[in-house]
Design a protein around this motif. Structure first.
Motif, PDB file in Angstrom:
ATOM      1  N   VAL A  17      -7.654  11.395  31.906  1.00  0.00           N
ATOM      2  CA  VAL A  17      -7.019  12.667  31.557  1.00  0.00           C
ATOM      3  C   VAL A  17      -5.601  12.715  32.108  1.00  0.00           C
ATOM      4  O   VAL A  17      -4.673  13.147  31.415  1.00  0.00           O
ATOM      5  N   ILE A  18      -5.405  12.268  33.334  1.00  0.00           N
ATOM      6  CA  ILE A  18      -4.058  12.239  33.920  1.00  0.00           C
ATOM      7  C   ILE A  18      -3.133  11.378  33.062  1.00  0.00           C
ATOM      8  O   ILE A  18      -2.010  11.780  32.748  1.00  0.00           O
ATOM      9  N   CYS A  19      -3.590  10.216  32.674  1.00  0.00           N
ATOM     10  CA  CYS A  19      -2.805   9.308  31.837  1.00  0.00           C
ATOM     11  C   CYS A  19      -2.452   9.969  30.507  1.00  0.00           C
ATOM     12  O   CYS A  19      -1.278  10.036  30.124  1.00  0.00           O
ATOM     13  N   ASP A  20      -3.449  10.468  29.799  1.00  0.00           N
ATOM     14  CA  ASP A  20      -3.222  11.073  28.479  1.00  0.00           C
ATOM     15  C   ASP A  20      -2.346  12.316  28.562  1.00  0.00           C
ATOM     16  O   ASP A  20      -1.442  12.503  27.741  1.00  0.00           O
ATOM     17  N   LEU A  21      -2.612  13.163  29.533  1.00  0.00           N
ATOM     18  CA  LEU A  21      -1.858  14.414  29.672  1.00  0.00           C
ATOM     19  C   LEU A  21      -0.397  14.144  30.002  1.00  0.00           C
ATOM     20  O   LEU A  21       0.504  14.726  29.390  1.00  0.00           O
ATOM     21  N   SER A  22      -0.140  13.251  30.940  1.00  0.00           N
ATOM     22  CA  SER A  22       1.250  12.973  31.320  1.00  0.00           C
ATOM     23  C   SER A  22       2.027  12.321  30.175  1.00  0.00           C
ATOM     24  O   SER A  22       3.207  12.618  29.969  1.00  0.00           O
ATOM     25  N   LYS A  23       1.367  11.475  29.387  1.00  0.00           N
ATOM     26  CA  LYS A  23       2.039  10.867  28.229  1.00  0.00           C
ATOM     27  C   LYS A  23       2.301  11.899  27.134  1.00  0.00           C
ATOM     28  O   LYS A  23       3.365  11.881  26.502  1.00  0.00           O
ATOM     29  N   GLU A  24       1.363  12.792  26.902  1.00  0.00           N
ATOM     30  CA  GLU A  24       1.552  13.819  25.872  1.00  0.00           C
ATOM     31  C   GLU A  24       2.689  14.764  26.238  1.00  0.00           C
ATOM     32  O   GLU A  24       3.479  15.166  25.377  1.00  0.00           O
ATOM     33  N   ILE A  25       2.801  15.113  27.498  1.00  0.00           N
ATOM     34  CA  ILE A  25       3.899  15.994  27.917  1.00  0.00           C
ATOM     35  C   ILE A  25       5.238  15.270  27.779  1.00  0.00           C
ATOM     36  O   ILE A  25       6.226  15.864  27.345  1.00  0.00           O
ATOM     37  N   ALA A  26       5.274  13.982  28.097  1.00  0.00           N
ATOM     38  CA  ALA A  26       6.500  13.201  27.880  1.00  0.00           C
ATOM     39  C   ALA A  26       6.884  13.227  26.406  1.00  0.00           C
ATOM     40  O   ALA A  26       8.051  13.433  26.053  1.00  0.00           O
ATOM     41  N   ASN A  27       5.914  13.047  25.550  1.00  0.00           N
ATOM     42  CA  ASN A  27       6.158  13.067  24.112  1.00  0.00           C
ATOM     43  C   ASN A  27       6.668  14.435  23.649  1.00  0.00           C
ATOM     44  O   ASN A  27       7.591  14.521  22.837  1.00  0.00           O
ATOM     45  N   GLN A  28       6.078  15.494  24.162  1.00  0.00           N
ATOM     46  CA  GLN A  28       6.503  16.845  23.796  1.00  0.00           C
ATOM     47  C   GLN A  28       7.937  17.115  24.243  1.00  0.00           C
ATOM     48  O   GLN A  28       8.755  17.623  23.472  1.00  0.00           O
ATOM     49  N   LEU A  29       8.243  16.806  25.494  1.00  0.00           N
ATOM     50  CA  LEU A  29       9.575  17.106  26.035  1.00  0.00           C
ATOM     51  C   LEU A  29      10.667  16.297  25.345  1.00  0.00           C
ATOM     52  O   LEU A  29      11.698  16.839  24.948  1.00  0.00           O
ATOM     53  N   VAL A  30      10.469  15.007  25.195  1.00  0.00           N
ATOM     54  CA  VAL A  30      11.511  14.168  24.592  1.00  0.00           C
ATOM     55  C   VAL A  30      11.546  14.355  23.077  1.00  0.00           C
ATOM     56  O   VAL A  30      12.614  14.301  22.465  1.00  0.00           O
ATOM     57  N   GLY A  31      10.416  14.654  22.470  1.00  0.00           N
ATOM     58  CA  GLY A  31      10.410  14.996  21.048  1.00  0.00           C
ATOM     59  C   GLY A  31      11.245  16.230  20.755  1.00  0.00           C
ATOM     60  O   GLY A  31      11.938  16.308  19.738  1.00  0.00           O
ATOM     61  N   PHE A  32      11.204  17.201  21.662  1.00  0.00           N
ATOM     62  CA  PHE A  32      12.014  18.406  21.503  1.00  0.00           C
ATOM     63  C   PHE A  32      13.500  18.080  21.650  1.00  0.00           C
ATOM     64  O   PHE A  32      14.338  18.631  20.939  1.00  0.00           O
ATOM     65  N   ILE A  33      13.837  17.164  22.547  1.00  0.00           N
ATOM     66  CA  ILE A  33      15.236  16.732  22.713  1.00  0.00           C
ATOM     67  C   ILE A  33      15.718  16.032  21.444  1.00  0.00           C
ATOM     68  O   ILE A  33      16.835  16.264  20.979  1.00  0.00           O
ATOM     69  N   LYS A  34      14.863  15.191  20.864  1.00  0.00           N
ATOM     70  CA  LYS A  34      15.219  14.385  19.695  1.00  0.00           C
ATOM     71  C   LYS A  34      15.702  15.242  18.530  1.00  0.00           C
ATOM     72  O   LYS A  34      16.597  14.847  17.786  1.00  0.00           O
ATOM     73  N   LYS A  35      15.146  16.415  18.363  1.00  0.00           N
ATOM     74  CA  LYS A  35      15.500  17.249  17.211  1.00  0.00           C
ATOM     75  C   LYS A  35      16.963  17.678  17.216  1.00  0.00           C
ATOM     76  O   LYS A  35      17.503  18.054  16.192  1.00  0.00           O
ATOM     77  N   ASP A  36      17.623  17.590  18.368  1.00  0.00           N
ATOM     78  CA  ASP A  36      19.027  17.988  18.476  1.00  0.00           C
ATOM     79  C   ASP A  36      20.014  16.888  18.113  1.00  0.00           C
ATOM     80  O   ASP A  36      21.221  17.121  18.102  1.00  0.00           O
ATOM     81  N   PHE A  37      19.506  15.694  17.838  1.00  0.00           N
ATOM     82  CA  PHE A  37      20.398  14.564  17.588  1.00  0.00           C
ATOM     83  C   PHE A  37      20.025  13.856  16.289  1.00  0.00           C
ATOM     84  O   PHE A  37      18.865  13.651  15.997  1.00  0.00           O
ATOM     85  N   ASP A  38      21.052  13.465  15.535  1.00  0.00           N
ATOM     86  CA  ASP A  38      20.840  12.642  14.343  1.00  0.00           C
ATOM     87  C   ASP A  38      20.788  11.175  14.771  1.00  0.00           C
ATOM     88  O   ASP A  38      21.322  10.799  15.809  1.00  0.00           O
ATOM     89  N   ASN A  39      20.166  10.368  13.962  1.00  0.00           N
ATOM     90  CA  ASN A  39      20.131   8.914  14.178  1.00  0.00           C
ATOM     91  C   ASN A  39      19.608   8.505  15.550  1.00  0.00           C
ATOM     92  O   ASN A  39      20.185   7.654  16.223  1.00  0.00           O
ATOM     93  N   CYS A  40      18.543   9.136  15.967  1.00  0.00           N
ATOM     94  CA  CYS A  40      17.934   8.703  17.214  1.00  0.00           C
ATOM     95  C   CYS A  40      16.444   8.490  17.001  1.00  0.00           C
ATOM     96  O   CYS A  40      15.869   8.967  16.024  1.00  0.00           O
ATOM     97  N   SER A  41      15.844   7.767  17.898  1.00  0.00           N
ATOM     98  CA  SER A  41      14.406   7.507  17.808  1.00  0.00           C
ATOM     99  C   SER A  41      13.807   7.573  19.210  1.00  0.00           C
ATOM    100  O   SER A  41      14.502   7.323  20.204  1.00  0.00           O
ATOM    101  N   ILE A  42      12.527   7.909  19.256  1.00  0.00           N
ATOM    102  CA  ILE A  42      11.848   7.906  20.551  1.00  0.00           C
ATOM    103  C   ILE A  42      10.783   6.815  20.554  1.00  0.00           C
ATOM    104  O   ILE A  42      10.238   6.459  19.519  1.00  0.00           O
ATOM    105  N   GLY A  43      10.558   6.302  21.740  1.00  0.00           N
ATOM    106  CA  GLY A  43       9.545   5.273  21.905  1.00  0.00           C
ATOM    107  C   GLY A  43       8.169   5.875  22.112  1.00  0.00           C
ATOM    108  O   GLY A  43       7.969   7.091  22.013  1.00  0.00           O
ATOM    109  N   ILE A  44       7.241   5.034  22.409  1.00  0.00           N
ATOM    110  CA  ILE A  44       5.870   5.451  22.697  1.00  0.00           C
ATOM    111  C   ILE A  44       5.764   5.684  24.199  1.00  0.00           C
ATOM    112  O   ILE A  44       6.152   4.824  24.991  1.00  0.00           O
ATOM    113  N   PRO A  45       5.245   6.839  24.604  1.00  0.00           N
ATOM    114  CA  PRO A  45       5.147   7.096  26.045  1.00  0.00           C
ATOM    115  C   PRO A  45       4.149   6.148  26.711  1.00  0.00           C
ATOM    116  O   PRO A  45       3.184   5.709  26.089  1.00  0.00           O
TER     117      PRO A  45
END
Length: 136
Positions: free
Chosen positions: A74-102
């Motif tokens: 649960v710690i592993c999954d939860l911490s990765k999902e929050i990373a995905n949520q936070l950086v995914g929200f950042i990504k929406k502000d920029f064109d031509n960018c991509s995010i990796g897999i947490p």
């Protein structure tokens, strides 16, 4: 990038989850669980390291999963999902960018960060470390 990161953290913890969030000077607290995710923008890679105190993860688990029980999975999954949520929200502000897999780095994974954003979340600690790499 720092302003977008701060906005993403504020949005997630305050507006999405309803948590109390306060930006603080970084404190020396042991025992952080760390997840990592990268965002690539043009020829720059931003590596985000999310560092959670155990009690902060308990609060997050209670709100997101309805239970404070945390085993390693649960710690592993939860911490990765929050990373995905936070950086995914950042990504929406920029064109031509991509995010990796947490990925999950484990307990007490330490680095020297270029920038460190530290917070008190519901009386527990969370910080995000950021390292920027340039590519030619």
């Amino acid at each position: 990038m720092l302003n977008a990161t701060k906005y993403s953290i504020d949005n997630f913890f305050i507006h999405t989850l309803g948590f109390d969030l306060k930006s603080i000077d970084c404190v020396d607290v042991n025992r952080f669980y760390v997840s990592h995710i990268c965002l690539k923008l043009d020829n720059i890679e931003y590596a985000f390291y999310l560092n959670f105190q155990y009690e902060c993860l308990e609060d997050l688990a209670f709100v997101l999963l309805g239970d404070k029980f945390l085993d390693d999975e649960v710690i592993c999954d939860l911490s990765k999902e929050i990373a995905n949520q936070l950086v995914g929200f950042i990504k929406k502000d920029f064109d031509n960018c991509s995010i990796g897999i947490p990925d999950y780095k484990g307990l007490d994974y330490s680095l020297i960060y270029e920038h460190k954003l530290c917070y008190k979340v519901n009386n527990n600690y969370f910080f995000m470390g950021l390292i920027k790499k340039h590519y030619d």
